[in-house]
Design a protein around this motif. Structure first.
Motif, PDB file in Angstrom:
ATOM      1  N   GLY A 150      39.938  37.391  30.586  1.00  0.00           N
ATOM      2  CA  GLY A 150      39.695  38.826  30.505  1.00  0.00           C
ATOM      3  C   GLY A 150      38.582  39.171  29.542  1.00  0.00           C
ATOM      4  N   THR A 174      37.513  41.479  39.632  1.00  0.00           N
ATOM      5  CA  THR A 174      38.816  41.141  39.051  1.00  0.00           C
ATOM      6  C   THR A 174      39.504  40.012  39.814  1.00  0.00           C
ATOM      7  OG1 THR A 174      39.908  42.864  40.384  1.00  0.00           O
ATOM      8  CG2 THR A 174      39.132  43.496  38.201  1.00  0.00           C
ATOM      9  N   LEU A 177      41.395  37.171  37.884  1.00  0.00           N
ATOM     10  CA  LEU A 177      42.246  37.598  36.776  1.00  0.00           C
ATOM     11  C   LEU A 177      43.671  37.907  37.245  1.00  0.00           C
ATOM     12  CD1 LEU A 177      39.679  40.107  35.191  1.00  0.00           C
ATOM     13  CD2 LEU A 177      40.054  37.710  34.538  1.00  0.00           C
ATOM     14  N   THR A 181      45.574  41.937  33.590  1.00  0.00           N
ATOM     15  CA  THR A 181      44.205  41.881  33.069  1.00  0.00           C
ATOM     16  C   THR A 181      43.233  42.563  34.033  1.00  0.00           C
ATOM     17  OG1 THR A 181      44.744  39.776  32.004  1.00  0.00           O
ATOM     18  CG2 THR A 181      42.413  40.335  32.186  1.00  0.00           C
TER      19      THR A 181
END
Length: 228
Positions: A150, A174, A177, A181
């Motif tokens: 992150g 993202t 992740l 996060t």
């Protein structure tokens, strides 16, 4: 194309050739992204979402059509001029952070400014201020290997926004992740969009993330359609 358009595409097409076989990935795509817009592009794997994003950012060339970045046809420009336009007007974030391993967080984030001609000391001061804004004041001198996933993505986001670009182009930002996060990173992206007025174009498989955007466009059979 409006006066507010930061990126505008007209009749974009992209094909790949393999011997006699031609694969048409994008067909007649026209899209306008205005200042501050938040646009999600969704679609199945292999539908051409990343290809479209790369063409919009001048990283790949279309087979046909045009892309204007703040009124300039990026694919009609000489390579050096196109690179300068990308550096000043566009920010890029990917699923993988692409931070340079031998540099600290503050040096990585300052890099686009230094490349653009800013004095290193001034660039690092601006870099530090933005890293503090994304919650990394305690990680300024850490290298990527010393950061969590992150934290690395926060640093990558800061690097993409350090030049205060007109538009941020994000490809599955993202995707690597965990859910918690990913939510914090996306909330940060939206906050910086509001604070800086930077337009967002995000390619994502995350329907929850896409639903927070102003517009959701679906890429299917080479065509871009409104709604998912």
């Amino acid at each position: 194309m409006t006066d507010q358009a930061v990126i505008s595409t007209q009749q974009l097409a992209k094909s790949f050739s393999d011997g006699d076989l031609q694969t048409h990935v994008l067909d007649n795509i026209s899209l306008t992204v205005n200042k501050g817009d938040r646009v999600a592009i969704v679609g199945s794997s292999g539908s051409g979402k990343s290809t479209l994003l790369h063409i919009m950012g001048g990283l790949d060339s279309p087979t046909a059509g045009h892309v204007w970045v703040n009124g300039q046809d990026i694919h009609a420009m000489r390579s050096k001029a196109a690179s300068k336009l990308r550096n000043q007007q566009l920010g890029f974030v990917y699923q993988f952070h692409h931070l340079l391993p031998e540099f600290t967080a503050v040096e990585n984030v300052a890099m686009p400014l230094v490349i653009g001609g800013m004095a290193p000391k001034a660039a690092q001061e601006k870099s530090q201020a933005l890293l503090e804004k994304v919650g990394l004041s305690h990680r300024l001198l850490h290298k990527p290997s010393e950061l969590s996933g992150g934290e690395r993505q926060r640093a990558a986001l800061a690097r993409a926004l350090i030049t205060e670009p007109a538009c941020l182009l994000a490809d599955e930002p993202t995707g690597n992740l965990d859910h918690r996060t990913a939510q914090s990173i996306f909330d940060l992206i939206l906050q910086l969009n509001e604070d800086l007025g930077t337009a967002l174009v995000i390619v994502t498989h995350d329907t929850e993330l896409a639903g927070k955007m102003d517009r959701v466009m679906t890429l299917m059979d080479g065509q871009l359609q409104s709604g998912s």
